[in-house]
Design an enzyme around this catalytic site. Structure first.
Site, PDB file in Angstrom:
ATOM      1  N   GLU A 169      12.107   0.236 -72.121  1.00 27.60           N
ATOM      2  CA  GLU A 169      11.256  -0.443 -70.953  1.00 27.60           C
ATOM      3  C   GLU A 169      12.145  -0.902 -69.878  1.00 27.60           C
ATOM      4  O   GLU A 169      13.539  -1.207 -70.285  1.00 27.60           O
ATOM      5  CB  GLU A 169      10.732  -1.971 -71.880  1.00 27.60           C
ATOM      6  CG  GLU A 169      10.111  -2.873 -70.871  1.00 27.60           C
ATOM      7  CD  GLU A 169       9.868  -4.347 -71.716  1.00 27.60           C
ATOM      8  OE1 GLU A 169       8.914  -4.971 -71.369  1.00 27.60           O
ATOM      9  OE2 GLU A 169      10.787  -4.654 -72.391  1.00 27.60           O
ATOM     10  N   GLU A 176       5.768 -11.155 -62.359  1.00 27.35           N
ATOM     11  CA  GLU A 176       5.884 -11.627 -63.812  1.00 27.35           C
ATOM     12  C   GLU A 176       6.414 -12.991 -64.042  1.00 27.35           C
ATOM     13  O   GLU A 176       7.208 -13.141 -63.004  1.00 27.35           O
ATOM     14  CB  GLU A 176       6.925 -10.603 -64.908  1.00 27.35           C
ATOM     15  CG  GLU A 176       6.982 -10.966 -66.240  1.00 27.35           C
ATOM     16  CD  GLU A 176       7.722  -9.763 -66.954  1.00 27.35           C
ATOM     17  OE1 GLU A 176       8.579 -10.249 -67.741  1.00 27.35           O
ATOM     18  OE2 GLU A 176       7.556  -8.755 -66.510  1.00 27.35           O
TER      19      GLU A 176
END
Length: 825
Positions: A142, A234
């Protein structure tokens, strides 16, 4: 993305789309698409106008929205996951998508670029970021390329492993990895995070995504099969909103930049006053640039260049050769203000026939804290030059530099302001003394054109001239100076029949006589010096220090404070909540004042920093801290002299960069209001003179902050307490230790003028990183290892079996703090 200087304004991104299956070759016109998530509908995912999108939320009772732009790959979004007794989490992203088991790596495509412009805001709770985000398989990774963040970044995660740095798109990115076990695109399992964090944060530009992939792989971080590349907004336990203009593409060169605004100053071809940002200036090498309100030549802001680790590092701007034509002459000018007295240079870099050249435009001998003009009214850009850059550097120093009113104009244009070489204030003031006669001799660098010098002393509330007929650059005081007296001394120069008395008084030095046969003196080169790397003198590096009679332990062992020390004391001090407007905006801190605090007395001061994910309240308002009670009981029982303790926060910047806010905002605010040995005078001279009454420490990321303060603020801090955290300036233990040793060498300080008491637990997650650094420091001549600070300056306390927790760390403070503030007083 290349930032270039020109005369016109363009703002649109050049069109271009990347075609990957199932992306189609044309965009159909339709209304913008609105997506909504809620506690019962937590995820929306799909394709819209050739871009893949996802909105997702969790653990929040609120709803969030994402509106997909129809005319580009962008979106607008709002989320509400702030303090609500939940661990609310949110993301919205849009970009390129290949799905699981894509057989191709990034090397099978052309280079990826993301052109973006993001207007966004987020509250002070939790943390938020804008970034490139995605996954890759084989290995399972990730990844993040973080462009801007609020309140916290992954660099503050104690588990993050620093891998190095790379300069991409005009900024240094620091690179980290973290090992995780959680949900992934392949289910719950172990995976690795790759993280690039931009040091010169921004909200628009071009991200050269593939350059990060290449940098990661050069550090042994393999990039496997691509799953997605998306622009991501985010938030975790935060509220916010964002609007993103987005174009993601493959292959070709980066899109042309928006060109800068029409010149701010009439009659120029290009001018930048940095009132609204960095005007397309970027950091050069490891340096960072920001628009700062700390000082300005005109207006309210200037460009602040910091983080220089080599002489050629500085601030630069690229010139558009279609406007500034090679072979033609122009006038170049800028005002500069270094944080120490040194030569500052305006330089041009350019390529010609495949070779890179560097040529001086103008330079000047600059005085710290003073604005000086660098100017060349007839400089020719070499014929055939391309990739032309203009930049500011300091060839003989690593100091920070302020820049204001940068100008390019037609040949012959002369800007207002004083040119270099016109200083009328003596610099590099030094003091020698005779212990036999208790008599001082002042010397200083000659001022160009001066025929006389004068010296004045501040006595009984007035400046009193001692001698105004000094023909040399030296003055000897009368004999038998009174012990234990402090004096302010100003030295002026007469140039062309005029005395610069105002400049002399502004740049006074402080000298203090100590003991019967000893004179201590502090000689900053200039009160305006805000840098940590003063090669001339740096706040008293020639001091004759005294040795205390404090009863140290030479090999101190961990000892817990009595348990009742964390209960309320019968003689309670006071914790005051304060707010200030600093270089990173409004911020808060707490000030502990000891029982019986008297503003007419002077107190030692200790700045103590929290860890990652914490704030300024952590140390006084948690069951596992309650440090105010510890200080109260130690003072009451005679283990500690009454002192002031300040708990600031690095949450408006980064732990490793907080030293800038500490120096420029926190210390002036706190010590201008409360009674320390600076005497409410926060000039550089006063802070340097009182540095042995000032300490800085911190836990975990606060320890990272402490090492950075040590490296950058030695001139104003004498004692350091890094707890359970290593230095982050360096890739190896040796590099970290050496960077600290180099800072000490630059400071010119003696070994009894700085003291480091580090501590951690043997089972602390920080121990494997800290211990190798400590071992390397032990090998270096700058550090004398012992907890007896009358004989050495460096110690590492290891508490057997203790882990990474304030409940243990507060005992390290109990053990270490009584050893502070005895030497050099």
């Amino acid at each position: 993305m290349k930032k270039t200087v020109s005369k016109r304004v363009t703002s649109a991104f050049v069109a271009g789309m990347m075609m990957v299956s199932p992306i189609v070759s044309s965009i159909s016109a339709s209304a913008a698409k609105v997506l909504t998530t809620s506690p019962s509908h937590t995820r929306e995912v799909g394709w819209y106008n050739n871009y893949h999108h996802e909105i997702w939320q969790a653990d929040t009772p609120n709803s969030s929205t994402m509106t997909l732009h129809d005319n580009d790959g962008g979106f607008s979004t709002s989320w509400k996951c702030g303090p609500n007794n939940s661990r609310g989490n949110f993301l919205a992203r849009r970009g390129l998508f290949w799905d699981l088991n894509n057989p191709k790596t990034y090397k099978d495509y052309g280079d990826f670029y993301c052109d973006y412009d993001c207007s966004w805001s987020a509250g002070s709770s939790g943390n938020s970021r804008i970034c490139i985000y995605g996954w890759a398989q084989n290995p399972l990774v990730e990844y993040y390329i973080i462009e801007d963040w609020k309140n916290w970044s992954p660099a503050q995660d104690p588990s993050a492993q620093y891998k190095g740095q790379a300069t991409i798109d005009g900024s240094v990115y620091k690179i980290y990895t973290s090992e995780r076990n959680s949900y992934t695109i392949e289910g719950n399992k172990n995976f690795t995070q790759y993280i690039s964090i931009r040091q010169n944060l921004r909200t628009k530009g071009t991200i050269s995504v593939s350059e990060h992939f290449k940098a990661w792989e050069s550090m042994g971080m393999k990039m496997g099969n691509l799953y997605e590349i998306a622009f991501n907004v985010e938030g975790w336990e935060s509220d916010g909103q964002a609007d993103v203009t987005l174009n993601m593409r493959e292959g070709g060169d980066p899109a042309p930049d928006p060109e800068p605004e029409t010149p701010e100053i009439e009659g120029t071809l290009y001018s930048a006053t940095f009132e609204n940002g960095t005007n397309y200036w970027t950091g050069r090498g490891s340096a960072s640039v920001t628009s700062s309100s700390s000082t300005a030549y005109e207006g309210s802001k200037s460009l602040y260049i910091s983080g220089r680790t080599d002489n050629w590092n500085g601030g630069e701007v690229e010139l558009n050769t279609s406007t500034f034509k090679p072979g033609n002459a122009y006038s170049f000018s800028t005002m500069v203000n270094p944080t120490e007295s040194t030569t500052v240079q305006l330089t041009m870099q350019y390529d010609q026939s495949g070779t890179t050249y560097y040529t001086k435009i103008a330079d000047g001998s600059c005085t710290a804290g003073k604005w000086t003009k660098l100017e060349n009214t007839n400089f020719t850009i070499p014929s055939g030059a391309n990739n032309v850059k203009m930049y500011v550097e300091a060839p003989d120093s690593l100091c920070d530099i302020y820049v204001d009113r940068a100008i390019i104009a037609n040949k012959g244009y002369t800007a207002e302001g004083s040119p270099s070489g016109s200083a009328t204030v003596p610099s590099n003031i030094k003091v020698a003394y005779s212990s036999q006669y208790r008599q001082m001799q002042f010397t200083w660098d000659k001022v160009k054109g001066a025929d006389k010098y004068g010296i004045a002393v501040y006595l009984a509330g007035k400046w009193r001239v001692q001698n105004s007929n000094i023909s040399s650059n030296s003055y000897v005081t009368p004999k038998n100076l009174t012990p234990n007296m402090s004096y302010k001394v100003a030295i002026a120069a007469r140039v062309n029949g005029k005395w610069d008395t105002a400049g002399a008084l502004e740049n006074y030095v402080t000298v203090t006589t100590r003991a019967t046969n000893n004179i201590e003196y502090h000689t900053p080169s200039n009160t305006g010096n805000t840098g940590g790397n003063n090669n001339e003198n740096n706040g008293g590096n020639n001091q004759q220090q005294t040795t205390s009679n404090y009863n140290y332990q030479s090999n101190m062992q961990f000892k817990e404070a009595p348990s009742y020390y964390f209960n309320s004391c019968s003689q309670q001090g006071k914790v005051v909540k304060e707010s200030y407007n600093g270089i990173n905006g409004y911020n808060s801190l707490n000030v502990y004042l000891p029982y019986g605090y008297d503003s007419n007395k002077k107190y030692n001061i200790f700045y103590l920093m929290h860890g990652g994910g914490e704030n300024e309240n952590t140390l006084f308002y948690q069951d596992d801290t309650m440090m105010q009670n510890l200080f109260d009981n130690m003072i009451k029982n005679g283990e500690l002299e009454p002192l002031i303790v300040v708990t600031p926060t690095f949450n408006k910047t980064e732990a490793g960069k907080f030293y800038n806010e500490f120096r420029q905002s926190v210390v002036p605010f706190v010590e201008g209001k409360y009674s320390t040995y600076a005497g409410k005078n926060t000039s550089q001279a006063s802070l340097q003179a009182s540095r042995m009454h000032r300490a800085y420490g911190g836990f975990s990321m606060g320890s990272v902050s402490t090492w950075a303060v040590l490296e950058n603020c030695l001139d104003i801090v004498g004692y350091f307490m890094p707890l359970s955290g290593d230095h982050w300036n360096g890739n190896s233990a040796y590099d970290k230790a050496k960077s600290i040793a180099n800072a000490i060498d630059r400071s010119g300080l003696q070994k009894n003028q700085y003291f480091i008491f580090a501590a951690t637990g043997s089972d602390d997650i920080a121990y494997p990183n800290v211990n190798p650094q400590i071992n390397e420091m032990k090998k270096m001549s700058q550090f004398v290892y012992t907890s007896d600070f009358s004989k050495g300056n460096f110690y590492f306390l290891v508490a057997s079996g203790k882990t990474h927790w304030w409940g243990y760390v507060r005992h390290y403070v109990y053990d270490a703090l009584p050893s502070f503030f005895h030497e050099g007083q």
